[in-house]
Enzyme design. Structure first.
Site, short mmCIF file in Angstrom:
data_model
loop_
_atom_site.label_atom_id
_atom_site.label_comp_id
_atom_site.label_asym_id
_atom_site.label_seq_id
_atom_site.Cartn_x
_atom_site.Cartn_y
_atom_site.Cartn_z
N ASP A 1 1.99 -66.82 45.94
CA ASP A 1 2.25 -68.25 46.09
C ASP A 1 1.45 -68.83 47.26
O ASP A 1 1.18 -68.13 48.24
CB ASP A 1 3.75 -68.46 46.31
CG ASP A 1 4.16 -69.92 46.14
OD1 ASP A 1 3.39 -70.69 45.52
OD2 ASP A 1 5.23 -70.29 46.63
N HIS B 1 -7.00 -71.54 43.88
CA HIS B 1 -6.85 -70.47 42.89
C HIS B 1 -8.08 -69.55 42.90
O HIS B 1 -7.95 -68.33 42.76
CB HIS B 1 -6.61 -71.06 41.50
CG HIS B 1 -5.33 -71.85 41.40
ND1 HIS B 1 -4.14 -71.40 41.91
CD2 HIS B 1 -5.06 -73.09 40.87
CE1 HIS B 1 -3.17 -72.30 41.69
NE2 HIS B 1 -3.72 -73.34 41.07
N ARG C 1 2.13 -77.96 34.65
CA ARG C 1 1.21 -78.54 35.66
C ARG C 1 0.20 -79.44 34.96
O ARG C 1 0.02 -79.36 33.74
CB ARG C 1 0.51 -77.41 36.41
CG ARG C 1 1.48 -76.65 37.25
CD ARG C 1 0.79 -75.70 38.20
NE ARG C 1 1.79 -75.09 39.06
CZ ARG C 1 1.54 -74.47 40.18
NH1 ARG C 1 0.30 -74.33 40.60
NH2 ARG C 1 2.51 -73.97 40.91
N LEU D 1 -4.67 -46.70 39.63
CA LEU D 1 -3.75 -47.83 39.78
C LEU D 1 -3.55 -48.49 38.43
O LEU D 1 -4.51 -48.72 37.70
CB LEU D 1 -4.36 -48.87 40.75
CG LEU D 1 -3.50 -50.11 41.00
CD1 LEU D 1 -2.30 -49.76 41.89
CD2 LEU D 1 -4.30 -51.23 41.65
C1 FPP Z 1 0.81 -70.20 43.11
O1 FPP Z 1 0.16 -71.10 43.95
C2 FPP Z 1 -0.11 -69.50 42.28
C3 FPP Z 1 -0.22 -69.68 40.94
C4 FPP Z 1 0.53 -70.64 40.15
C5 FPP Z 1 -1.11 -68.88 40.17
C6 FPP Z 1 -1.57 -67.60 40.78
C7 FPP Z 1 -2.99 -67.59 40.55
C8 FPP Z 1 -3.90 -67.00 41.30
C9 FPP Z 1 -3.60 -66.12 42.43
C10 FPP Z 1 -5.29 -67.31 40.98
C11 FPP Z 1 -6.08 -66.20 40.53
C12 FPP Z 1 -5.42 -65.36 39.52
C13 FPP Z 1 -6.12 -64.65 38.63
C14 FPP Z 1 -5.43 -63.69 37.75
C15 FPP Z 1 -7.58 -64.78 38.51
P1 FPP Z 1 0.58 -72.59 43.88
O2 FPP Z 1 -0.47 -73.33 43.11
O3 FPP Z 1 1.97 -72.74 43.34
O4 FPP Z 1 0.54 -72.95 45.39
P2 FPP Z 1 1.39 -74.09 46.11
O5 FPP Z 1 2.84 -73.65 46.02
O6 FPP Z 1 0.86 -74.04 47.50
O7 FPP Z 1 1.12 -75.37 45.40
#
Ligand code: FPP
Length: 256
Positions: free
Chosen positions: A21, A38, A72, A132
């Site tokens: 997150d 991301h 989203r 892994l």
């Molecule tokens: C939460 O951050 C993250 C996600 C909803 C998606 C997780 C995705 C990644 C780590 C990107 C890369 C993944 C892959 C598999 C290539 P958020 O957008 O909710 O952050 P915020 O809470 O700060 O808005």
């Protein structure tokens, strides 16, 4: 025992799960669009995957996209789907070199077909990886998985934990042996489970890191593993230090 030797002793045994997150807030704090967060988060995955086997992790499950994430804005969802597709295509050679076996868990029938193709190819090409097991949860909902598995329970035979775990694995395209999670980490300052692996974390140790996911480092991961080894996992039993002798050996209270 010092944590380093414990980390070595446990090599390739533990199942860690991570709620990654904070990408959006990381991007905002750098004056960047959310998708840039991301992209940065994808780079963190590589660093954490590289570090995991030496920290005693055999299975690493990462929450990449929840069922609710479909809500989203379309631009962010579309950007994430393209990022996942590129990620699988570009990472798999490295995964093969690193001995990483990829599995994607979650619902499949809403994913765009080019992404599905990359998932199938990556799973197939990395199937020999033994260092892994990397599991990415995409279009995942723990509650939906439990509901789907419950509907498949056969009323004719007793519902055991083992049978239910195996049904739960089936509905999310996972393998039954990967179900029990030893530790769950959430980055990004929030302290909630967000519908992730609700059955599988029954006895997991929970860790919350204040770092946004793009800033989470292998050193942070190592610190969490050291803390994991300091904790005593009792699985509902008593600590050996508090255990009492069997009743037969205990002095009976003397009545006056
Ligand atoms: C939460 O951050 C993250 C996600 C909803 C998606 C997780 C995705 C990644 C780590 C990107 C890369 C993944 C892959 C598999 C290539 P958020 O957008 O909710 O952050 P915020 O809470 O700060 O808005």
């Amino acid at each position: 025992m010092n944590p380093d030797s414990q980390l070595k002793q446990s090599s390739s045994r533990l199942h860690a799960a991570i709620i990654m997150d904070g990408n959006g807030r990381w991007a905002a704090s750098h004056g960047l669009p959310r998708l840039a967060g991301h992209f940065a988060g994808a780079k963190t995955i590589r660093r954490i995957v590289a570090a995991a086997p030496a920290l005693g992790i055999g299975t690493l499950t990462l929450y990449a996209f929840s069922k609710n994430n479909w809500e989203r804005p379309a631009e962010e969802v579309g950007g994430l789907m393209r990022l996942f597709e590129d990620f699988f295509r570009t990472e798999r050679e490295w995964w093969i070199e690193q001995g990483v076996r990829l599995s994607v868990i979650g619902r499949r029938n809403r994913l765009p077909s080019p992404l599905l193709m990359e998932i199938e190819n990556s799973q197939y090409l990395t199937r020999g990886g033994e260092r892994l097991h990397l599991r990415l949860a995409v279009d995942y909902s723990g509650q939906d998985a439990i509901l789907d598995a419950a509907q498949r329970l056969d009323s004719g035979s007793p519902a055991t934990r083992e049978r239910f775990s195996s049904l739960l694995a089936q509905v999310v395209h996972a393998a039954a042996e990967d179900q029990n999670v030893d530790l769950l980490i959430r980055t990004g300052r929030e302290q909630r489970l967000s519908d992730f692996l609700l059955w599988e974390i029954a006895y997991a140790e929970l860790f919350f890191s204040p770092r946004y996911w793009p800033d989470f480092t292998p050193e942070d991961f190592k610190g969490i593993m050291e803390e994991f080894w300091r904790r005593e996992r009792r699985f509902g039993r008593l600590s050996p230090a508090l255990e009492q002798p069997p009743l037969a050996e205990m002095p009976l209270p003397v009545s006056v």
